[in-house]
Scaffold this motif. Structure first.
Motif, PDB file in Angstrom:
ATOM      1  N   CYS A  28     -43.691 -16.882  18.950  1.00  0.00           N
ATOM      2  CA  CYS A  28     -44.572 -15.850  19.513  1.00  0.00           C
ATOM      3  C   CYS A  28     -46.033 -16.292  19.387  1.00  0.00           C
ATOM      4  O   CYS A  28     -46.488 -16.652  18.312  1.00  0.00           O
ATOM      5  N   ARG A  31     -48.778 -13.081  17.381  1.00  0.00           N
ATOM      6  CA  ARG A  31     -48.922 -12.902  15.922  1.00  0.00           C
ATOM      7  C   ARG A  31     -49.603 -11.583  15.555  1.00  0.00           C
ATOM      8  O   ARG A  31     -50.466 -11.555  14.666  1.00  0.00           O
ATOM      9  N   CYS A  35     -45.076  -8.883  13.931  1.00  0.00           N
ATOM     10  CA  CYS A  35     -44.523  -9.979  14.742  1.00  0.00           C
ATOM     11  C   CYS A  35     -43.248 -10.526  14.105  1.00  0.00           C
ATOM     12  O   CYS A  35     -43.197 -10.742  12.900  1.00  0.00           O
ATOM     13  N   THR A  36     -42.212 -10.767  14.925  1.00  0.00           N
ATOM     14  CA  THR A  36     -40.994 -11.376  14.395  1.00  0.00           C
ATOM     15  C   THR A  36     -41.075 -12.901  14.487  1.00  0.00           C
ATOM     16  O   THR A  36     -40.226 -13.599  13.938  1.00  0.00           O
ATOM     17  N   GLY A  37     -42.063 -13.407  15.221  1.00  0.00           N
ATOM     18  CA  GLY A  37     -42.242 -14.850  15.331  1.00  0.00           C
ATOM     19  C   GLY A  37     -41.433 -15.498  16.443  1.00  0.00           C
ATOM     20  O   GLY A  37     -41.761 -16.578  16.905  1.00  0.00           O
ATOM     21  N   CYS A  63     -42.795 -12.485  21.067  1.00  0.00           N
ATOM     22  CA  CYS A  63     -41.681 -11.657  20.614  1.00  0.00           C
ATOM     23  C   CYS A  63     -41.775 -10.300  21.323  1.00  0.00           C
ATOM     24  O   CYS A  63     -42.828  -9.927  21.839  1.00  0.00           O
ATOM     25  N   CYS A  66     -44.562  -7.893  19.904  1.00  0.00           N
ATOM     26  CA  CYS A  66     -45.958  -8.192  20.251  1.00  0.00           C
ATOM     27  C   CYS A  66     -46.229  -7.996  21.740  1.00  0.00           C
ATOM     28  O   CYS A  66     -47.287  -7.512  22.121  1.00  0.00           O
TER      29      CYS A  66
HETATM   30 ZN   LIG Z   1     -44.930 -11.546  17.904  1.00  0.00          ZN
END
Ligand SMILES: [Zn+2]
Length: 245
Positions: A28, A31, A35-37, A63, A66
């Motif tokens: 992602c 951020r 955020c889950t990344g 993600c 976001c």
């Molecule tokens: Zn994110």
């Protein structure tokens, strides 16, 4: 806007998506807090609603959280350039900002909204109803200016960088690479000069956060390095780059 974006997202050429992932990675880019990344969706840097195109340069992976939380806010420098001035009560945030503002800058400040709403009546400006109305006006102005494609110079002024809808506003500002100024005359001076219980409580909340210009600068530098890797910033300073969108 969301619906249009969604419909559009489904027709992104899978070959473009594959090239985006190859070039910019599948993490992602946003951020934002929460955020889950994971790169779960395609996100347009210049929003589709601003005629941002489906290109490798204009798409990064984001993600789900976001992508939805972004609400078409843009990186500072595309559209509006956004400056934030934060500090405890009694710090002269507006005076500070005024020293740096251009003649055509836009200023978003609670106290100014409250002043206008109360027609310069200080007592009225301090009432709960007017303060709440001013806070809502601040939120609405921020929401609009953070996603404008008009090249405005915007100064956001507030004490605590958080609200009901943005509990970690500071982290969001850092993610969008805003120019952030911390104006803090020091706890001793602040607690000496606050003259009401509401401000004293806000001052306590301010110092509990432990936000300093140095800590904000370090976080912005880290974010800037991420944005350089993502091809969204290319210089050594955060705000003089030509952006490759
Ligand atoms: Zn994110």
């Amino acid at each position: 806007m969301r619906r249009t974006h969604k419909r559009r997202r489904q027709v992104i050429d899978p070959r473009i998506r594959a090239r985006v992932i190859k070039k910019w990675g599948n993490k992602c880019w946003l951020r934002l807090p929460g955020c889950t990344g994971a790169g779960e969706e395609d996100d347009h840097i210049v929003p589709w609603s601003h005629r941002g195109v489906d290109s490798v340069a204009n798409i990064r992976r984001a993600c789900k959280h976001c992508n939805s939380a972004r609400q078409d806010r843009v990186l500072s420098g595309y559209g509006a350039t956004i400056h934030c001035v934060i500090g405890p009560p009694t710090a002269d945030l507006i005076g500070y900002a005024t020293d740096y503002m251009r003649y055509d800058s836009v200023m978003v400040a609670h106290s100014e909204f409250a002043r206008v709403l109360s027609c310069d009546d200080d007592e009225l400006a301090g009432t709960k109803a007017v303060r709440l109305a001013a806070a809502l006006a601040w939120d609405a102005a921020y929401r609009q200016l953070a996603r404008t494609q008009t090249p405005l110079d915007v100064w956001l002024i507030r004490t605590l960088p958080r609200s009901r809808s943005h509990p970690d506003m500071l982290a969001e500002w850092i993610a969008f690479d805003y120019d952030i100024h911390v104006v803090d005359p020091g706890a001793e001076q602040v607690f000496d000069t606050v003259d009401n219980a509401a401000d004293e409580q806000i001052a306590r909340q301010w110092y509990a956060m432990g936000v300093t210009q140095a800590s904000v600068r370090a976080r912005l530098a880290q974010r800037h390095a991420q944005l350089v890797q993502l091809g969204l910033r290319n210089g050594t300073t955060a705000h003089d780059d030509s952006l490759e969108w």
